[in-house]
Design an enzyme around this catalytic site. Structure first.
Site, PDB file in Angstrom:
ATOM      1  N   MET A   1      37.225  42.331  49.911  1.00 34.34           N
ATOM      2  CA  MET A   1      37.286  43.705  49.393  1.00 34.34           C
ATOM      3  C   MET A   1      38.151  44.547  50.329  1.00 34.34           C
ATOM      4  O   MET A   1      37.912  44.580  51.552  1.00 34.34           O
ATOM      5  CB  MET A   1      35.890  44.320  49.300  1.00 34.34           C
TER       6      MET A   1
ATOM      7  N   HIS B   1      40.028  40.212  35.505  1.00 33.64           N
ATOM      8  CA  HIS B   1      38.964  40.501  36.470  1.00 33.64           C
ATOM      9  C   HIS B   1      37.975  41.486  35.841  1.00 33.64           C
ATOM     10  O   HIS B   1      38.368  42.544  35.342  1.00 33.64           O
ATOM     11  CB  HIS B   1      39.584  41.090  37.735  1.00 33.64           C
TER      12      HIS B   1
ATOM     13  N   ASP C   1      40.714  42.543  46.469  1.00 31.53           N
ATOM     14  CA  ASP C   1      40.219  43.463  45.448  1.00 31.53           C
ATOM     15  C   ASP C   1      40.114  44.877  46.010  1.00 31.53           C
ATOM     16  O   ASP C   1      39.287  45.143  46.887  1.00 31.53           O
ATOM     17  CB  ASP C   1      38.850  42.979  44.953  1.00 31.53           C
TER      18      ASP C   1
ATOM     19  N   MET D   1      28.722  42.924  41.266  1.00 30.87           N
ATOM     20  CA  MET D   1      28.306  43.868  42.313  1.00 30.87           C
ATOM     21  C   MET D   1      26.894  44.302  41.948  1.00 30.87           C
ATOM     22  O   MET D   1      26.660  45.457  41.537  1.00 30.87           O
ATOM     23  CB  MET D   1      29.303  45.043  42.367  1.00 30.87           C
TER      24      MET D   1
ATOM     25  N   SER E   1      42.058  44.364  36.643  1.00 26.88           N
ATOM     26  CA  SER E   1      40.640  44.704  36.521  1.00 26.88           C
ATOM     27  C   SER E   1      40.460  45.647  35.340  1.00 26.88           C
ATOM     28  O   SER E   1      41.022  46.748  35.325  1.00 26.88           O
ATOM     29  CB  SER E   1      40.149  45.395  37.791  1.00 26.88           C
TER      30      SER E   1
ATOM     31  N   HIS F   1      33.185  39.552  38.679  1.00 29.90           N
ATOM     32  CA  HIS F   1      32.828  40.038  40.019  1.00 29.90           C
ATOM     33  C   HIS F   1      31.497  40.776  39.910  1.00 29.90           C
ATOM     34  O   HIS F   1      31.440  41.878  39.364  1.00 29.90           O
ATOM     35  CB  HIS F   1      33.958  40.961  40.494  1.00 29.90           C
TER      36      HIS F   1
ATOM     37  N   MET G   1      28.736  46.214  37.667  1.00 32.13           N
ATOM     38  CA  MET G   1      28.086  47.074  38.671  1.00 32.13           C
ATOM     39  C   MET G   1      26.734  47.545  38.163  1.00 32.13           C
ATOM     40  O   MET G   1      26.576  47.843  36.974  1.00 32.13           O
ATOM     41  CB  MET G   1      28.958  48.301  38.951  1.00 32.13           C
TER      42      MET G   1
ATOM     43  N   ASP H   1      34.536  43.661  36.367  1.00 34.73           N
ATOM     44  CA  ASP H   1      33.681  44.245  37.403  1.00 34.73           C
ATOM     45  C   ASP H   1      32.320  44.654  36.852  1.00 34.73           C
ATOM     46  O   ASP H   1      32.219  45.597  36.061  1.00 34.73           O
ATOM     47  CB  ASP H   1      34.376  45.468  38.008  1.00 34.73           C
TER      48      ASP H   1
END
Ligand code: DX5
Ligand code: ZN
Length: 229
Positions: free
Chosen positions: A141, A37, A176, A72, A12, A70, A41, A39
């Site tokens: 998660m 990966h 994750d 979020m 990540s 991913h 957010m 992330d």
């Protein structure tokens, strides 16, 4: 060709140098990473902000293999097209982030990307029971999302339940949060095949000294295979 359930390590970039994403992606790939990966957010669904689709598009040319995004974020549907255009191979949305996850997964697949669905630690495996035919990846998660470097929460029972629900369907189980050489064997034994790791991959290395990334990736992979000592 049969579905690839071998262990894949997905660093990540949340734990990498934010001023150097391109070089960091190239460095971990050279050092043995299988997927990258990413992330995303929004400071609303999770209590932290990272970056959006423009950053994903900027790093895409620096990734040779799979870009695993991913999300979020909430709402999510309005942004799916942007992340697909940015070159995401997998786009994963949280079941908790939308009242219409079924529609969201359909929308992801309609772009040509693979569709992932993520479950927070407090969400049961049954939340995906009606989604299996729309899903290419289930992300379990093992921390509450928002930050790297948190303590691993054991979700073995949920992983085993999902593995049984999946049967022969071509669906990856991704883990994750808090994955390191100690926790990797737990999740691998329960049935996971994609292991996301931020801190445990990037610790001790840098783009000018990337060898520790390779050692860290190898240690996680070997631990998952049960040969780490
Ligand atoms: C958490 C993120 C994770 C995180 C994992 O919200 O989704 O991908 O970066 O970081 P580590 O491996 O440090 O727990
Ligand atoms: Zn993640």
């Amino acid at each position: 060709m049969s579905f690839d359930r071998s262990i894949k390590i997905a660093p990540s970039i949340l734990a990498s140098d934010f001023a150097n994403f391109g070089a960091e992606c190239a460095a971990v790939e050279t050092q043995g990473a299988d997927w990258i990966h990413v992330d995303v957010m929004d400071g609303h669904f999770v209590p932290n902000i990272t970056f959006g689709a423009a950053t994903c598009a900027a790093i895409r040319p620096h990734i040779k293999g799979i870009m695993d995004v991913h999300l979020m974020i909430s709402p999510v549907d309005a942004y799916i097209e942007d992340f697909a255009k940015a070159g995401a191979d997998f786009i994963t949305a949280h079941v908790e982030a939308t009242p219409h996850i079924h529609r969201t997964l359909q929308a992801i697949r309609a772009t040509g990307a693979k569709a992932g669905v993520a479950l927070n630690p407090g969400t049961p495996a049954s939340a995906v029971a009606e989604l299996l035919d729309l899903t290419d990846l289930i992300c379990v998660m093992t921390v509450n999302p928002g930050f790297g470097g948190q303590k691993f929460i054991d979700m073995s029972d949920k992983i085993k339940t999902l593995r049984a629900m999946i049967g022969n369907r071509p669906i990856h189980i991704e883990i994750d949060g808090g994955v390191d050489p100690k926790t990797a064997p737990i999740v691998a034994a329960a049935g996971a095949d994609v292991l996301v790791a931020g801190s445990a991959v990037f610790k001790g290395g840098s783009v000018t000294d990337p060898a520790p990334y390779g050692t860290n990736i190898r240690n996680i992979r070997e631990a998952a295979a049960g040969v780490y000592t």
